[in-house]
Design a protein around this motif. Structure first.
Motif, mmCIF file in Angstrom:
data_model
loop_
_atom_site.group_PDB
_atom_site.id
_atom_site.type_symbol
_atom_site.label_atom_id
_atom_site.label_comp_id
_atom_site.label_asym_id
_atom_site.label_seq_id
_atom_site.Cartn_x
_atom_site.Cartn_y
_atom_site.Cartn_z
ATOM 1 N N LEU A 173 0.851 -1.187 0.000
ATOM 2 C CA LEU A 173 0.000 0.000 0.000
ATOM 3 C C LEU A 173 0.884 1.234 0.000
ATOM 4 O O LEU A 173 1.794 1.358 0.828
ATOM 5 N N ILE A 174 0.622 2.153 -0.922
ATOM 6 C CA ILE A 174 1.366 3.406 -1.013
ATOM 7 C C ILE A 174 0.382 4.547 -0.814
ATOM 8 O O ILE A 174 -0.542 4.722 -1.609
ATOM 9 N N ILE A 196 -0.805 -0.943 -4.421
ATOM 10 C CA ILE A 196 -2.129 -0.350 -4.269
ATOM 11 C C ILE A 196 -1.914 1.072 -3.761
ATOM 12 O O ILE A 196 -1.191 1.278 -2.783
ATOM 13 N N VAL A 197 -2.534 2.038 -4.419
ATOM 14 C CA VAL A 197 -2.242 3.446 -4.144
ATOM 15 C C VAL A 197 -3.502 4.160 -3.668
ATOM 16 O O VAL A 197 -4.614 3.866 -4.127
ATOM 17 N N LEU A 214 -1.520 -1.731 -9.287
ATOM 18 C CA LEU A 214 -2.562 -2.749 -9.413
ATOM 19 C C LEU A 214 -3.933 -2.133 -9.241
ATOM 20 O O LEU A 214 -4.889 -2.478 -9.955
ATOM 21 N N ALA A 215 -4.055 -1.206 -8.296
ATOM 22 C CA ALA A 215 -5.323 -0.535 -8.013
ATOM 23 C C ALA A 215 -5.019 0.813 -7.398
ATOM 24 O O ALA A 215 -3.945 1.029 -6.827
ATOM 25 N N VAL A 237 -2.281 -5.894 3.083
ATOM 26 C CA VAL A 237 -1.004 -5.743 2.380
ATOM 27 C C VAL A 237 0.157 -6.185 3.260
ATOM 28 O O VAL A 237 0.078 -6.166 4.492
ATOM 29 N N ASP A 238 1.241 -6.573 2.612
ATOM 30 C CA ASP A 238 2.439 -6.990 3.340
ATOM 31 C C ASP A 238 3.192 -5.787 3.910
ATOM 32 O O ASP A 238 3.777 -5.872 4.991
ATOM 33 N N VAL A 239 3.182 -4.676 3.159
ATOM 34 C CA VAL A 239 3.916 -3.474 3.556
ATOM 35 C C VAL A 239 3.081 -2.251 3.197
ATOM 36 O O VAL A 239 2.426 -2.223 2.144
ATOM 37 N N SER A 240 3.092 -1.249 4.069
ATOM 38 C CA SER A 240 2.514 0.058 3.756
ATOM 39 C C SER A 240 3.621 1.106 3.776
ATOM 40 O O SER A 240 4.416 1.156 4.726
#
Length: 348
Positions: A173-174, A196-197, A214-215, A237-240
């Protein structure tokens, strides 16, 4: 030479100042392009440093003068200028915390006054320590100065990606789809993960998808957590990666990060911000909180390779170009961006 001199908060003066004089181990670079960074903007907008100073550090240019003791460089060489290089010998460097090194923090490039980067000028002086320790990176003939100016910010983002141990098959997640968030998308993709943004500007969400996300979701979407779970088989998510200094973004990340995942603070928050947090949320879900500040010297070569070999498309991040004389206008656009504002470059 002309330079943008910081004379106080929100006070930039486009002035004629002397070209820096060189010691025998120093190099003078004619600045061809310099990127505008959020850290520059903070230094201009807030009382963080005593004036006068000349900021700017995402610098690419041409060597125009070398000291008598300098070896390995010639006038005319095209170079990326790294404004900090660690000592490689202190307790911080020995443990890999290069950006905590006192040499890294205190020895920097300058165009005059207290050394502060100096890229917002026609010429910048590179201290001997930086010259000797690899702080000048040659630019291949097929790479533009614009592209080369991205090596330093790429290093900063790459450091965060490496610190969070992002790898193939993960979902990340960004938060924020500005130039840094978009660069994170590119790097996440490069290392085989999916991005994912979130952002508040629809055009930026579209841009994130265009560069490989991706999204992309509205940060105000009340169903954000469920949508992220749907994309991650219910885990999260694995990482944000927090690319915006938002308390709400942090709690969204906490909701969207899986058990055993990581949350990394990349954007710098205002000093007065305090985030109330029940530590049991981290304890019971085994969430790792971490921060990533500035660049990492061992990643310098890889950062240059990613940019020079077009493994990430930095051209897609450029939205605006200003002459250096209009730095104040560039800063205002960065603070109040249009939907199409991403990376702003400046030209002496």
């Amino acid at each position: 030479m002309k330079a943008q001199v910081f004379r106080g908060v929100n006070n930039l003066q486009y002035e004629e100042i002397p070209i820096p004089e060189l010691a025998e181990d120093e190099v003078l670079v004619q600045v061809k392009v310099v990127g505008l960074c959020q850290s520059d903007i903070k230094k201009i907008k807030y009382p963080l440093y005593e004036p006068p100073r000349i900021f700017g550090h995402e610098t690419a240019g041409t060597i125009c003068q070398i000291g008598a003791a300098v070896e390995g460089w010639q006038v005319g060489d095209r170079v990326v200028v790294m404004h900090h290089i660690p000592c490689m010998n202190c307790g911080y460097c020995e443990t890999g915390s290069y950006s905590m090194c006192e040499t890294y923090k205190n020895i920097t490039t300058t165009a005059g006054f207290a050394p502060s980067g100096g890229g917002f000028a026609e010429y910048v002086k590179v201290p001997g320590h930086i010259v000797r320790q690899g702080g000048l990176i040659p630019i291949p003939d097929y790479v533009t100065f614009e592209q080369a100016s991205f090596v330093e910010p790429t290093n900063c983002c790459l450091k965060a990606v490496k610190k969070a141990q992002i790898r193939t098959g993960q979902t990340v997640l960004i938060t924020g789809a500005g130039p840094i968030g978009l660069m994170f998308v590119m790097l996440v993709n490069h290392f085989g993960a999916k991005a994912i943004v979130t952002d508040l500007i629809p055009a930026r969400l579209e841009k994130a998808l265009a560069v490989g996300a991706l999204a992309a979701f509205d940060a105000c979407d009340r169903d954000l957590t469920h949508k992220v779970q749907d994309l991650t088989q219910g885990y999260g998510v694995d990482v944000s990666l927090l690319a915006v200094p938002s308390e709400k973004a942090f709690f969204q990340a906490l909701d969207c990060t899986r058990k055993g995942g990581k949350i990394l603070f990349f954007a710098e928050f205002p000093d007065e911000v305090e985030i109330p947090l029940n530590p049991n949320l981290l304890y019971r879900r085994e969430i790792d909180l971490m921060g990533s500040y500035s660049s990492a010297f061992p990643l310098q070569a890889l950062s240059a390779e990613l940019v020079f070999e077009n493994k990430i498309d930095v051209n897609a991040l450029i939205s605006d170009r200003y002459p250096l004389s209009e730095l104040a206008n560039a800063v205002e656009q960065a603070i109040q961006p249009t939907p199409e504002t991403y990376k702003i470059l400046l030209y002496p």
